[in-house]
Motif scaffolding. Structure first.
Motif, short mmCIF file in Angstrom:
data_model
loop_
_atom_site.label_atom_id
_atom_site.label_comp_id
_atom_site.label_asym_id
_atom_site.label_seq_id
_atom_site.Cartn_x
_atom_site.Cartn_y
_atom_site.Cartn_z
N THR A 170 6.08 5.93 6.39
CA THR A 170 5.27 5.66 5.19
C THR A 170 6.15 5.50 3.96
O THR A 170 5.88 4.65 3.10
CB THR A 170 4.25 6.80 4.98
OG1 THR A 170 3.36 6.85 6.11
CG2 THR A 170 3.42 6.55 3.73
N TYR B 51 -2.12 -5.59 2.66
CA TYR B 51 -1.84 -4.21 3.07
C TYR B 51 -3.13 -3.54 3.52
O TYR B 51 -4.16 -3.62 2.83
CB TYR B 51 -1.23 -3.43 1.90
CG TYR B 51 -1.04 -1.95 2.16
CD1 TYR B 51 -0.14 -1.50 3.12
CD2 TYR B 51 -1.76 -1.00 1.43
CE1 TYR B 51 0.05 -0.15 3.35
CE2 TYR B 51 -1.59 0.36 1.66
CZ TYR B 51 -0.68 0.77 2.62
OH TYR B 51 -0.51 2.11 2.85
N SER C 95 -4.43 0.24 5.18
CA SER C 95 -4.10 1.61 5.56
C SER C 95 -5.32 2.28 6.17
O SER C 95 -6.44 2.13 5.67
CB SER C 95 -3.64 2.40 4.34
OG SER C 95 -3.54 3.78 4.65
N ASP D 255 -0.63 0.05 8.13
CA ASP D 255 -0.15 1.42 8.21
C ASP D 255 -1.24 2.31 8.79
O ASP D 255 -2.21 2.64 8.10
CB ASP D 255 0.26 1.90 6.81
CG ASP D 255 0.92 3.28 6.84
OD1 ASP D 255 1.24 3.77 7.93
OD2 ASP D 255 1.12 3.86 5.75
N ALA E 216 -3.55 1.57 10.78
CA ALA E 216 -4.76 0.82 10.44
C ALA E 216 -5.88 0.94 11.47
O ALA E 216 -6.96 0.39 11.27
CB ALA E 216 -4.42 -0.65 10.22
#
Length: 303
Positions: free
Chosen positions: A41, A78, A80, A158, A160
């Motif tokens: 991260t 992006y 997350s 990330d 996900a």
């Protein structure tokens, strides 16, 4: 696309990343793997410009990641699993309209892209819903639509797929792979679910103890580090393996189970030896996958 050279990051006396170097080309799909605390991260936040490296070079889209301009940021998507870009108490369509406005997407292009993405990710019927009323799988599909609306050059995922059932995961990963190939998009996929990495990525970067343990082809990694295989056999008698250099020999569920290091002895040699002793009625070879290999590496280092 991405150049990282001798990157280090520390918080006071605590080193999180040490001397990290790698390069990711346009169109690649790279899995970023590591246990909690390995620095995944932190590395992603540095690539996104949220954190500044303590030392080293980090360039994303030909710019210093710590000074990405608005135009560069518009080219990065992006997603997350622990956060959201959607407006919590507003209908999804308003979040998507807001995204289009921030990225200067024309009304015509917005309608076309939204229609294509909603169709691909099967969320057309959810546009009037609010995010907090959706299941985890539905919400993550909507997060992907939000991230993909601007047609990003780089997509960073990330964790996900946290909390999503297997069927939904497979569907989402297939959609991502299709869009990556169609748009020549670069993807970084960070997570713990190694089977997903195997499904999506050709290359992996394995972080361990703040450094890169491996960077390269996924299958080469398994071949290099995952040398242990398992043979399961059904025979008409119990064979004597004599002095064959196997790691384990036992009976489980009416199967003869043999674990061996393929660097010490080959499958054919074991089978040939057993056939000289008895008849083989059924045989199954289990070769190591990415998850098994990673577990063995971490278990070995913990000893």
């Amino acid at each position: 696309m991405i150049v990282v050279d001798k990157l280090s990051k520390s918080y006071g006396e605590k080193n999180v990343l040490e001397n990290i170097s790698f390069h990711i080309s346009e169109g690649e799909c790279v899995g970023l793997i590591g246990l909690n605390g390995a620095g995944k991260t932190t590395l992603i936040n540095i690539l996104l410009g949220k954190l500044k490296a303590s030392s080293g070079l980090v360039r994303v889209l030909q710019q210093d990641s710590a000074a990405l301009n608005r135009e560069a940021l518009r080219k990065i998507g992006y997603v997350s699993g622990t956060g959201t870009q959607l407006w919590k108490n507003m209908r999804l369509r308003y979040s998507f309209e807001s995204c289009a406005a921030m990225h200067n997407i024309s009304d015509r292009d917005y309608k076309i892209r939204l229609s294509e993405l909603c169709s691909a990710l099967q969320i057309s019927e959810l546009l009037s819903s609010e995010p907090h009323r959706l299941s985890m799988g539905q919400r993550m599909r909507c997060e992907l639509v939000y991230a993909l609306l601007p047609h990003p050059k780089l997509l960073i995922l990330d964790e996900a797929t946290i909390g999503i059932d297997i069927a939904a995961k497979n569907f989402i990963l297939q959609c991502i792979d299709n869009m990556r190939r169609q748009n020549h998009m670069t993807v970084i996929y960070a997570g713990h679910y190694l089977k997903e990495v195997e499904q999506l990525c050709e290359r992996i970067i394995v972080l361990d103890h703040r450094a890169i343990l491996f960077d390269g082809n996924l299958h080469k990694f398994v071949d290099e580090y995952g040398s242990f295989c398992t043979l399961k056999l059904k025979c008409d008698a119990l064979p004597d393996l004599e002095d064959l250099p196997v790691e384990k020999f036992c009976i489980a569920d009416q199967n003869i189970v043999i674990e061996f290091n393929k660097r010490k002895i080959g499958t054919a040699e074991i089978i040939r030896h057993i056939r000289q002793k008895c008849e083989i009625r059924d045989i199954k070879l289990i070769e190591p996958n990415l998850e098994d290999t990673i577990k063995k590496i971490y278990a070995r280092e913990a000893d």
